[in-house]
Write a protein that holds these residues in place. Sequence first.
Motif, PDB file in Angstrom:
ATOM      1  N   ASP A   1      26.750  -7.849  -6.738  1.00 35.57           N
ATOM      2  CA  ASP A   1      27.185  -9.226  -6.636  1.00 35.57           C
ATOM      3  C   ASP A   1      27.373  -9.493  -5.140  1.00 35.57           C
ATOM      4  O   ASP A   1      28.277  -8.918  -4.524  1.00 35.57           O
ATOM      5  CB  ASP A   1      28.507  -9.437  -7.389  1.00 35.57           C
ATOM      6  N   PRO A   2      26.483 -10.310  -4.533  1.00 35.93           N
ATOM      7  CA  PRO A   2      26.523 -10.451  -3.071  1.00 35.93           C
ATOM      8  C   PRO A   2      27.876 -10.942  -2.577  1.00 35.93           C
ATOM      9  O   PRO A   2      28.363 -10.486  -1.536  1.00 35.93           O
ATOM     10  CB  PRO A   2      25.427 -11.470  -2.779  1.00 35.93           C
ATOM     11  N   GLY A   3      28.500 -11.837  -3.325  1.00 39.43           N
ATOM     12  CA  GLY A   3      29.815 -12.336  -2.909  1.00 39.43           C
ATOM     13  C   GLY A   3      30.820 -11.199  -2.824  1.00 39.43           C
ATOM     14  O   GLY A   3      31.570 -11.061  -1.852  1.00 39.43           O
ATOM     15  N   ALA A   4      30.828 -10.357  -3.849  1.00 38.57           N
ATOM     16  CA  ALA A   4      31.762  -9.240  -3.890  1.00 38.57           C
ATOM     17  C   ALA A   4      31.472  -8.254  -2.763  1.00 38.57           C
ATOM     18  O   ALA A   4      32.393  -7.746  -2.115  1.00 38.57           O
ATOM     19  CB  ALA A   4      31.669  -8.534  -5.242  1.00 38.57           C
ATOM     20  N   LEU A   5      30.187  -8.011  -2.486  1.00 38.90           N
ATOM     21  CA  LEU A   5      29.814  -7.044  -1.443  1.00 38.90           C
ATOM     22  C   LEU A   5      30.295  -7.530  -0.079  1.00 38.90           C
ATOM     23  O   LEU A   5      30.924  -6.779   0.676  1.00 38.90           O
ATOM     24  CB  LEU A   5      28.294  -6.836  -1.434  1.00 38.90           C
ATOM     25  N   VAL A   6      30.003  -8.787   0.218  1.00 38.28           N
ATOM     26  CA  VAL A   6      30.359  -9.302   1.534  1.00 38.28           C
ATOM     27  C   VAL A   6      31.881  -9.367   1.695  1.00 38.28           C
ATOM     28  O   VAL A   6      32.420  -9.013   2.739  1.00 38.28           O
ATOM     29  CB  VAL A   6      29.686 -10.678   1.763  1.00 38.28           C
TER      30      VAL A   6
ATOM     31  N   ILE B   1      30.402 -23.332   1.659  1.00 38.30           N
ATOM     32  CA  ILE B   1      30.227 -24.605   0.953  1.00 38.30           C
ATOM     33  C   ILE B   1      28.745 -24.862   0.668  1.00 38.30           C
ATOM     34  O   ILE B   1      28.367 -25.224  -0.440  1.00 38.30           O
ATOM     35  CB  ILE B   1      30.832 -25.764   1.785  1.00 38.30           C
ATOM     36  N   ARG B   2      27.903 -24.628   1.683  1.00 40.79           N
ATOM     37  CA  ARG B   2      26.455 -24.808   1.497  1.00 40.79           C
ATOM     38  C   ARG B   2      25.950 -23.974   0.326  1.00 40.79           C
ATOM     39  O   ARG B   2      25.201 -24.443  -0.523  1.00 40.79           O
ATOM     40  CB  ARG B   2      25.713 -24.338   2.754  1.00 40.79           C
ATOM     41  N   MET B   3      26.383 -22.713   0.290  1.00 36.86           N
ATOM     42  CA  MET B   3      25.885 -21.808  -0.747  1.00 36.86           C
ATOM     43  C   MET B   3      26.421 -22.188  -2.121  1.00 36.86           C
ATOM     44  O   MET B   3      25.708 -22.094  -3.118  1.00 36.86           O
ATOM     45  CB  MET B   3      26.215 -20.360  -0.403  1.00 36.86           C
ATOM     46  N   LEU B   4      27.688 -22.657  -2.155  1.00 37.52           N
ATOM     47  CA  LEU B   4      28.249 -23.102  -3.439  1.00 37.52           C
ATOM     48  C   LEU B   4      27.478 -24.317  -3.952  1.00 37.52           C
ATOM     49  O   LEU B   4      27.148 -24.424  -5.133  1.00 37.52           O
ATOM     50  CB  LEU B   4      29.729 -23.443  -3.283  1.00 37.52           C
ATOM     51  N   MET B   5      27.174 -25.241  -3.035  1.00 33.48           N
ATOM     52  CA  MET B   5      26.471 -26.467  -3.436  1.00 33.48           C
ATOM     53  C   MET B   5      25.083 -26.172  -3.995  1.00 33.48           C
ATOM     54  O   MET B   5      24.594 -26.875  -4.868  1.00 33.48           O
ATOM     55  CB  MET B   5      26.355 -27.425  -2.249  1.00 33.48           C
ATOM     56  N   ARG B   6      24.441 -25.149  -3.449  1.00 31.81           N
ATOM     57  CA  ARG B   6      23.091 -24.802  -3.940  1.00 31.81           C
ATOM     58  C   ARG B   6      23.164 -23.743  -5.040  1.00 31.81           C
ATOM     59  O   ARG B   6      22.179 -23.099  -5.336  1.00 31.81           O
ATOM     60  CB  ARG B   6      22.230 -24.276  -2.787  1.00 31.81           C
TER      61      ARG B   6
END
Lengths: 297, 338
Positions: B282-287, B303-308
């Motif tokens: 899970d990239p979010g968890a890794l970072v 925000i950009r990544m959440l929006m997309r």
Amino acid sequence: MKFAYYPGCSARSTCAELNDATHLVAAKLGLELVQLESATCTGARELRAIDPVGFYTLNVRILALAESHSLPLMTICNTCTLNVLDAHAAFTDDPELAASINVRLAEEGLHYSGDTRISHFLWVLHEDIGEARLRDMVVNPLTGLTVGAFYGCHITRPPARYGFVDSRNNSALEKLAEILGCKPIDYTGRNECCGFHTAAHDEKVAIKLTGQHILSAKSGGAKAMVTPCPLCHTVLDGFQREIEKDLGKKLNMPILHLPQLVGLALGFSPRELNINRHIVAARGLDRYAAADRVGAD
Amino acid sequence: MLAPAAERVDARRIGQAEHHDTLAARNARLAPGDTLTVRVRRSGDAASGDGFDEFAVPYQKWMRVLDALNWIAENAATDLAYRWLCGSKMCGTCAVRMNGREVLACWEAVEPAMTLEPLRNLPVIRDLVVDRTRYEDKVASLEPWLERASAYAQFPEPLDHRRMQNASKALDCISCMCCYSACPVIGLGDVTNFAGPAPLVQLGQTALDPRNDPQKVRRSLALTDIFSCVSCYKCEEVCPAHIPIVTRIIEPLKAKAAELVPAMAKHSFALRDIVAARGRVDPGALVLRVQGLRALANVSRVIRMLMRRKLNPLRTFLNIRTAAAGAASRILGTRKPK
């Protein structure tokens, strides 16, 4: 034509649009995909360094899952592709390792014989669909679209795996782009590294390296870049705003996943291919979408 | 399943034939009596307008890049500076870039049109000659020798060839610097402290030797910034000694670093633990795990990544397992990093 399909982690998370586009385009091409839901991560670059046996076992397990369906394996990520190819080679070269992995796999009733054919989607297009049939299926030639093919590393290096003296001589992506009606450009970044594999702990290298590649594609006249790897896509597209900040200039280079470029030529609209989920808007590509599909957006 | 045999292609090698990507194919383009066009990068007083001098060199059978340079030095530019000693792929002094690719002049066949340049990432002394001090200093700082913490158990000491298999690959190195010139991370200069492929191969000769003192190896590895290697395989591609630099030297050294200097391999352990727990990355968890709250500092990107829909906070924070989690935890175990 039926494949066991391994999307990898990136196409199931940050690049989910790649997975969607692959399913859409594969169906149109007549490829039946059996998605391997219980397949794990291949370990990226990290696991193979710190736990080689765990790395080999996870990858051979993916090959064994394909074998359990009696199907060849299709991948869509460069790093996953090299990982399963390397694990297959280690399995074949080292009978002791092979036996120990099969003991582990037997715990869940799996077995690998060493016979699974491994093919990236790019290779499937060239080998299994073939140039002639692909040309026939192109209903919307992408005439006028100058495209920078960005290979990334693990689909063309190391030489021991792919056989190139000089990986710059690989032209599989350009050849495909031509079949789709595009005009591929030549530029210095095409076989260079995006730096993804150090980005989790430090993005500087990826930002600095990839900035040069996008700049060279832009000065070569590319209106878009296409890549067969979601990890490259993450840097090329996902980091592009940070890259622009670092360079002090706007790039606005749309980055397409390989199946998205194919999809446009097969008549899908940018929205159907989820191109709107990229960080860099690809509005300029609407004019290359099939005329009767733009309205579908 | 496969396309008809008539149109069957090996997709992994498309471009190889039309770009003469084998020795035989390159040689087939030349015959005695042909003339080579050789452009050589000149420096200092010898440099002309664009920094290149062009020479017409008569081709002779089995001609190497070094033979072309020797012909130029004897017949056209007696002040041309280039290095060579053994002429037989042993001394590692004659490496240059030919048409953008690092080669040993003594071992590489000529091509009909050649642009010869000095290696990158090292200062040029003159023409094709580079200053190797930077490399030599780095190697010396890594203390590339064996140190023993205790007396030998017996003499001669038993040594299993399997345990020496990577170190023995590193011993094939001739220090030609082709890999150092090809490395994109070294090309970025002081963006990182990465030691670079050639110094790491030199270090591998002793650090991958099981007889070495782990404390000494630990000290050396701490100076390498080895996890800045991007795994691009550019070094392997150009190595004239055919050393699998990434797989047989850098990765085993990374494994040593993970064992001896675990702080250097924080992200590798993080990825491993996430895969073991969830089945996939899970990239979010890794970072978050690697960068901590620093990852959230770039608010506009989040925000950009959440929006997309490129991030899925629910999946990240609820620690959602995938269908692959069972197999991953069974195979990788749930060991915690040291």
